[in-house]
Write an enzyme that holds these catalytic residues in place. Structure first.
Site, short mmCIF file in Angstrom:
data_model
loop_
_atom_site.label_atom_id
_atom_site.label_comp_id
_atom_site.label_asym_id
_atom_site.label_seq_id
_atom_site.Cartn_x
_atom_site.Cartn_y
_atom_site.Cartn_z
CD GLU A 197 -7.34 -0.72 9.02
OE1 GLU A 197 -6.84 -0.18 10.01
OE2 GLU A 197 -8.53 -0.54 8.66
CG HIS B 180 0.35 6.83 -0.33
ND1 HIS B 180 -0.77 7.23 0.37
CD2 HIS B 180 1.15 7.92 -0.39
CE1 HIS B 180 -0.65 8.50 0.72
NE2 HIS B 180 0.52 8.94 0.27
CD GLU B 181 5.03 7.59 -0.90
OE1 GLU B 181 5.07 8.68 -1.50
OE2 GLU B 181 4.68 7.49 0.29
CE1 TYR C 15 0.60 15.88 -0.76
CE2 TYR C 15 2.39 16.99 0.36
CZ TYR C 15 1.56 15.89 0.22
OH TYR C 15 1.72 14.80 1.04
CG ASP D 230 -0.07 17.31 7.27
OD1 ASP D 230 0.78 16.91 6.46
OD2 ASP D 230 -1.16 16.75 7.46
CD GLU E 65 -2.04 -3.04 5.85
OE1 GLU E 65 -2.21 -1.81 5.92
OE2 GLU E 65 -2.15 -3.69 4.78
CG HIS F 62 0.04 13.40 5.45
ND1 HIS F 62 0.95 14.41 5.20
CD2 HIS F 62 0.37 12.39 4.63
CE1 HIS F 62 1.81 14.00 4.28
NE2 HIS F 62 1.48 12.78 3.91
CG HIS G 112 1.73 11.09 -3.86
ND1 HIS G 112 0.64 11.91 -3.63
CD2 HIS G 112 2.09 10.60 -2.64
CE1 HIS G 112 0.36 11.92 -2.33
NE2 HIS G 112 1.21 11.13 -1.71
CD GLU H 106 -0.71 12.32 1.40
OE1 GLU H 106 -0.93 11.19 1.88
OE2 GLU H 106 0.31 12.58 0.76
CG ASP I 78 -0.37 -0.24 2.52
OD1 ASP I 78 0.87 -0.36 2.62
OD2 ASP I 78 -1.13 -0.33 3.50
ZN LIG Z 1 1.35 10.83 0.38
#
Ligand SMILES: [Zn+2]
Length: 555
Positions: free
Chosen positions: A418, A378-379, A393, A475, A421, A480, A382, A402, A374
């Protein structure tokens, strides 16, 4: 590939102290200095007016061309609020999709200079009928004359930008400067948008807006996309879960040293390749090489982080190709590059605008972060986002950036809802920190960073009633944290219609409707419209999307 580059502005001072070796490690950015600049600034929402026009009786054209889209916009100035569209809109891209629809994306421009964050998309159905237009335009530009000439040079702007972010001597890439109109603080500035990218304990992918008249820094933000933020602590690294992985690797013949094997995967048609590099616990990019082994079996403890990065990159690549017909992050087969063993005990993973980087974790909070499918998804998402909606962003658009990264993270790593994890270290788990975020139950996860937690209930929000109003210096305005609200909507929709349809709808919204300054409410519109395009008006899929967003309080 990364380039070693010495910033010209700093070169002169380095020459003065020529006897001191060049420091290849970036200096940490002084965040308190940055926050004092950003905290006093307010984003000018009024200079970027969102709209979504849907036609009940769509006008039919001879073709789905950009000139016909412009004809429509000229005739419908009152509906869209865009005055003189032929003067103020430039064609950015024309995209055909699997439904036979054509999407013409325009950038708002004044005297040919792009207005930052202002885009308009006209949508034709397969019969060349113009069915909808959406986007954001700056409506003050029609009334206010903007002088689009510069008083300072590009070079001066670069120098102002570099010093404003305390850029180290060694940059990852040559900085770029784009000339834009930047609506900020109730004024339309003519500005250089400078991108500065560097490594270090606090790596930066900064966007700095330098006023082209005064040379002053108007605004800046760090566009480096973290998995999350955790301070490095000392500890020992551990190997990643002992799964057996099949890998695509490349045999390399070297003079004198015989046969070696590289984590280089050229097996996918029309893809430049999937490459995994060894950052050798360093921030210095000059001596990075492809990850090499003496045999085809990468089985040492040190290999494990690289094996997972390489394997997971391919899984994510295959997801986007098979599910969405997308060939790599840019849709055009660009190389997928990952760096492992980044920094020492580094508790983070990031997309820096060009490649993924994974720390080894400190062994207390995280194990090597490439262990998480995950996290990789996720990366890499992006990367997909930066080649599609390019969501800015910060604030709500940043939280959407995000959130889409988390949603596709959970769709690719489909065993649960999740995030993270598989990368938590035993000590963190013993403390009850078993994942970073939860799409199914955001409230069950504590916001561990006290600076962020102070702006809300202390747990991740799952409703607009719990929205964290954070300044830009915390942030990036809560990217996030508030992402959990839209994350939860996606989870609820997924429960109704399943992961596959959720993915189709979200991918369409991201690639066809959203623009860089889209907010939560526009995301709802975009996702609803995508469900209608794919499954029909009044379909159960549309109803699931509507009720998912209702449930989290996004109208
Ligand atoms: Zn991110």
């Amino acid at each position: 590939m990364k380039k070693k580059l010495i910033a010209p502005v700093l070169l002169s001072s380095a020459l003065l102290v020529g006897s001191i070796p060049v420091n290849v490690f970036a200096q940490p950015v002084n965040s308190s200095e940055i926050s004092s600049v950003q905290a006093s600034k307010e984003w000018n929402e009024k200079a970027s007016v969102p709209f979504f026009v849907k036609e009940k009786v769509a006008e039919k054209f001879s073709s789905s061309s950009s000139s016909n889209a412009l004809n429509y916009l000229k005739k419908n100035e009152d509906k869209t609020g865009i005055k003189n569209p032929d003067k103020h809109l430039k064609v950015k891209s024309i995209q055909k999709d699997e439904l036979g629809m054509t999407h013409v994306r325009f950038t708002q421009a004044i005297n040919g200079v792009n207005v930052e964050g202002s885009e308009v998309i006209a949508h034709f159905n397969k019969n060349h009928e113009l069915v909808s237009v959406n986007g954001r335009t700056n409506q003050t530009l029609a009334f206010e004359a903007v002088d689009t000439t510069a008083s300072i040079s590009r070079e001066a702007a670069l120098q102002a930008a570099l010093s404003s972010v305390n850029a180290p001597e060694e940059l990852t890439y040559e900085p770029t400067a784009e000339f834009v109109v930047y609506p900020f603080e109730k004024k339309n500035h003519t500005a250089y948008k400078v991108n500065v990218n560097f490594m270090g304990d606090e790596p930066g992918n900064w966007f700095v807006y330098v006023d082209a008249k005064s040379g002053k820094v108007i605004d800046k933000f760090n566009g480096l996309m973290h998995a999350d933020e955790h301070k490095t602590q000392t500890g020992s690294g551990k190997g990643v879960h002992g799964d057996h992985r099949e890998l695509h690797i490349t045999r390399v013949k070297e003079e004198n040293s015989g046969t070696k094997f590289a984590l280089a995967d050229y097996s996918h048609e029309n893809l430049e390749g999937i490459f995994t590099y060894d950052a050798t616990s360093d921030w210095d990019s000059s001596n990075d090489t492809l990850y090499m082994g003496n045999s085809a079996a990468f089985i040492s403890d040190y290999d494990r982080a690289a094996v997972d990065a390489h394997y997971n990159s391919e899984k994510v690549y295959e997801y986007y190709l098979n599910e969405h017909g997308r060939n790599s992050l840019d849709g055009e087969g660009m190389a997928i590059n990952s760096y492992v063993h980044m920094g020492v005990d580094y508790n983070n993973a990031f997309w820096n605008g060009r490649y993924m980087a994974y720390g080894d974790g400190d062994g207390e909070f995280f194990i090597p972060l490439s262990a998480g499918l995950d996290v990789a998804a996720h990366e890499m998402t992006h990367g997909v986002i930066s080649h599609t909606a390019n969501l800015a962003y910060r604030n709500q658009s940043g939280a959407l950036n995000e959130s889409f990264a988390d949603v596709f993270g959970a769709l690719v790593d489909d065993s649960d809802w999740e995030m993270g994890e598989d990368i938590m270290a035993p000590a963190a788990k013993a403390d009850g920190v078993t994942r970073l975020r939860s799409l199914s139950n955001p409230n069950s996860v504590i916001v561990s960073n006290p600076q962020r937690a102070a702006y809300g209930s202390g747990v991740y929000p799952d409703h607009m009633d719990e929205f964290y109003n954070m300044p830009l210096n915390v942030d990036n305005g809560g990217v996030h944290v508030n992402s959990s609200i839209t994350n939860h909507a996606a989870y609820l929709i997924g429960q109704e219609i399943g992961r596959e349809k959720l993915g189709k709808i979200y991918y369409r919204a991201l690639s066809v409707y959203l623009t860089s300054n889209s907010n939560f409410s526009e995301a709802r519109q975009a996702i609803v419209q995508s469900a209608i395009d794919l499954y029909g008006e009044g379909s159960e899929e549309e109803a699931a999307v509507q009720s998912g967003f209702d449930a989290v309080g996004i109208q």
